[in-house]
Design a protein around this motif. Structure first.
Motif, PDB file in Angstrom:
ATOM      1  N   TRP A 234     -13.220 -22.267   3.872  1.00  0.00           N
ATOM      2  CA  TRP A 234     -13.837 -21.039   3.376  1.00  0.00           C
ATOM      3  C   TRP A 234     -12.926 -19.862   3.719  1.00  0.00           C
ATOM      4  O   TRP A 234     -12.710 -19.535   4.880  1.00  0.00           O
TER       5      TRP A 234
ATOM      6  N   THR B  66     -10.520 -32.833  -4.446  1.00  0.00           N
ATOM      7  CA  THR B  66     -10.820 -31.486  -3.945  1.00  0.00           C
ATOM      8  C   THR B  66     -11.321 -30.615  -5.085  1.00  0.00           C
ATOM      9  O   THR B  66     -10.719 -30.582  -6.165  1.00  0.00           O
TER      10      THR B  66
ATOM     11  N   GLU C 222     -12.071 -23.681   8.580  1.00  0.00           N
ATOM     12  CA  GLU C 222     -12.052 -25.042   8.059  1.00  0.00           C
ATOM     13  C   GLU C 222     -12.904 -25.952   8.948  1.00  0.00           C
ATOM     14  O   GLU C 222     -12.825 -25.878  10.181  1.00  0.00           O
TER      15      GLU C 222
ATOM     16  N   LYS D 259     -13.863 -32.331   4.129  1.00  0.00           N
ATOM     17  CA  LYS D 259     -13.402 -31.037   4.623  1.00  0.00           C
ATOM     18  C   LYS D 259     -14.009 -29.913   3.799  1.00  0.00           C
ATOM     19  O   LYS D 259     -14.143 -30.039   2.577  1.00  0.00           O
ATOM     20  N   LEU D 260     -14.356 -28.830   4.458  1.00  0.00           N
ATOM     21  CA  LEU D 260     -14.820 -27.615   3.799  1.00  0.00           C
ATOM     22  C   LEU D 260     -13.988 -26.454   4.316  1.00  0.00           C
ATOM     23  O   LEU D 260     -13.919 -26.217   5.524  1.00  0.00           O
TER      24      LEU D 260
ATOM     25  N   VAL E 169     -13.863 -21.012  -1.783  1.00  0.00           N
ATOM     26  CA  VAL E 169     -14.357 -22.213  -1.105  1.00  0.00           C
ATOM     27  C   VAL E 169     -13.677 -23.428  -1.704  1.00  0.00           C
ATOM     28  O   VAL E 169     -13.549 -23.534  -2.932  1.00  0.00           O
ATOM     29  N   ARG E 170     -13.258 -24.345  -0.841  1.00  0.00           N
ATOM     30  CA  ARG E 170     -12.676 -25.616  -1.272  1.00  0.00           C
ATOM     31  C   ARG E 170     -13.353 -26.743  -0.512  1.00  0.00           C
ATOM     32  O   ARG E 170     -13.447 -26.694   0.724  1.00  0.00           O
ATOM     33  N   ALA E 171     -13.819 -27.752  -1.237  1.00  0.00           N
ATOM     34  CA  ALA E 171     -14.460 -28.918  -0.636  1.00  0.00           C
ATOM     35  C   ALA E 171     -13.649 -30.162  -0.970  1.00  0.00           C
ATOM     36  O   ALA E 171     -13.296 -30.387  -2.131  1.00  0.00           O
ATOM     37  N   THR E 172     -13.357 -30.958   0.043  1.00  0.00           N
ATOM     38  CA  THR E 172     -12.544 -32.164  -0.110  1.00  0.00           C
ATOM     39  C   THR E 172     -13.318 -33.355   0.421  1.00  0.00           C
ATOM     40  O   THR E 172     -13.969 -33.268   1.471  1.00  0.00           O
TER      41      THR E 172
END
Length: 428
Positions: free
Chosen positions: A262, A178, A271, A259-260, A188-191
């Motif tokens: 915001w 992540t 999500e 997964k994104l 913002v988190r991107a997994t």
């Protein structure tokens, strides 16, 4: 020339050396090593009083949608719920592990390993960027209702249809990374992850349909299927093991999820989640368990409504295939979808939660056709009170569903169930 080559090799080795140094315990980090100290263990458990009517539970070989069932009349009984022992050893300041052992009471009492994974979480950079990673047996980050290493439902006893299914059939072994960043007032988190050992996901959802309960898959354990009829009973095992690889050994054909998330400048988080196990529909083991190519998309929303009130909502849509092609269609071709909206409102030391669910499946396979279609809805209201080591909950849950294949076993296609539960959770 030789000196230049040596300098180039040193430069290339530096990033690898830095990464290893972050994982390797140093003398300065010796105090971070905690393996069997009191703060590395957590224990929780619950007892319940359950009143339920309606049909026999799916856990007891029926078509019922709830964890507990009846024979049509109202039944009242005490029950052991879920007990969990969590071990969270710390190896270095950035490297830790989570291991969870569980006992789940009631029909088909089971005990086993719930989660077991390593976590890597270095310090956040001064620019606001972050990185973390996990690897092992774990739930993918889909549910908005669960919390903690033992994955308890936060606001009620019973999760939604979506997250009940995640707990029972979407249980891979995965390696996940992540990346997070601050974009002004937004975050913002991107997994992304690769996964294995989830080839049979979709079996239970097709033959039983959706359900609402807080049982979860434990390593090496399986689930019973409702009675099967016709051709499918000759080619499908009467059970399913969600944690299994069927093609050429472990991780030979890995799937993925992404997964994104915001977090907006206003108190709202959105999500997006995508899952695909990439299983081969024609794979089969000697027990007649098949590969199910299952993929789905999920969208989630969390919003603060003011006064401590919070809205959570999820919608999931997907498709699963199984078997060989017959007359232009796989034996099983099931499109499924579900959605819920949940609102929680605190009143001093108490909190009240309400939720509504809708769900359906649509089958157009060569063997499993519209007789296995399902439509349904549920409504739930729960109250919660927390103390230092105790949580008290009361939940009223009603579910209504229609499945045509109930008629094959002398049941009415439309069934209704109502369940009243009182629960005391203890944690140390």
């Amino acid at each position: 020339m030789a000196c230049a080559v040596r300098r180039l090799r040193i430069r290339r080795a530096l990033p690898i050396g830095c990464a290893l140094a972050a994982l390797w315990p140093s003398p300065a980090a010796a105090s971070d090593l905690r393996l069997f100290t009191a703060d590395t263990f957590e224990l929780s458990g619950d007892v319940r009083l359950v009143a339920v009517d309606g049909e026999k539970s799916w856990l007891d070989g029926g078509f019922g949608k709830l964890r507990y069932g009846s024979d049509g009349d109202l039944k009242i009984h005490p029950r052991l719920g879920n007990s969990d022992l969590v071990w969270k050893p710390q190896f270095t300041w950035s490297l830790s592990a989570t291991v969870v052992g569980s006992v789940q009471g009631g029909e088909r009492m089971q005990a086993g390993l719930s989660q077991a994974y390593l976590s890597f979480r270095p310090l956040r950079s001064s620019s606001g960027a972050s990185f973390s990673a996990r690897a092992g047996l774990m739930w993918p980050p889909v549910s908005l209702e669960h919390e903690g290493a033992y994955w308890h439902v936060a606001d009620s006893i019973t999760p939604s249809a979506i997250n009940s299914w995640i707990g029972e059939e979407v249980r891979p072994v995965a390696a996940e990374g992540t990346i997070g960043a601050d974009l002004g007032p937004s975050k913002v988190r991107a997994t992304a992850a690769v996964l294995a050992a989830n080839d049979t996901s979709g079996t239970l959802l097709t033959f039983r349909g959706w359900a609402l309960h807080d049982r979860t898959t434990l390593a090496f354990n399986g689930w019973p299927l409702p009675p099967l009829d016709g051709e499918i009973a000759d080619i499908q095992a009467p059970f399913t093991h969600p944690l299994i690889d069927l093609h050429g050994g472990f991780a030979h054909r890995p799937g993925y999820y992404a997964k994104l998330a915001w977090a907006l400048p206003i108190p709202v988080r959105i999500e997006l989640f995508r899952y695909d196990n990439l299983a081969r529909p024609t794979d089969m083991n000697p027990d007649l368990e098949w590969g199910w190519r299952t993929k789905f998309d999920n969208v989630g929303l969390v919003a603060d409504l003011g006064g401590g009130a919070q809205l959570k909502a999820q919608a999931l849509q997907g498709r699963t295939h199984m078997g060989y092609a017959m007359d232009g269609a796989r034996w099983v071709d099931n499109r499924f979808r579900s959605a819920f909206a949940l609102v929680t409102r605190p009143f001093g030391a108490f909190a009240v939660t309400g939720r509504v669910d809708a769900f359906d499946t649509r089958n157009s396979g060569g063997i499993v056709d519209e007789d296995y279609d399902e439509t349904g809805w549920s409504a739930m209201i729960a109250g919660k009170r927390e103390w230092k080591h105790l949580t008290g909950l009361v939940e009223l849950l009603h579910v209504s569903s229609r499945r045509q294949d109930r008629e094959d076993f002398g049941l009415a296609p439309r069934q209704n169930q109502t369940e009243l539960e009182a629960e005391v959770r203890m944690r140390w």
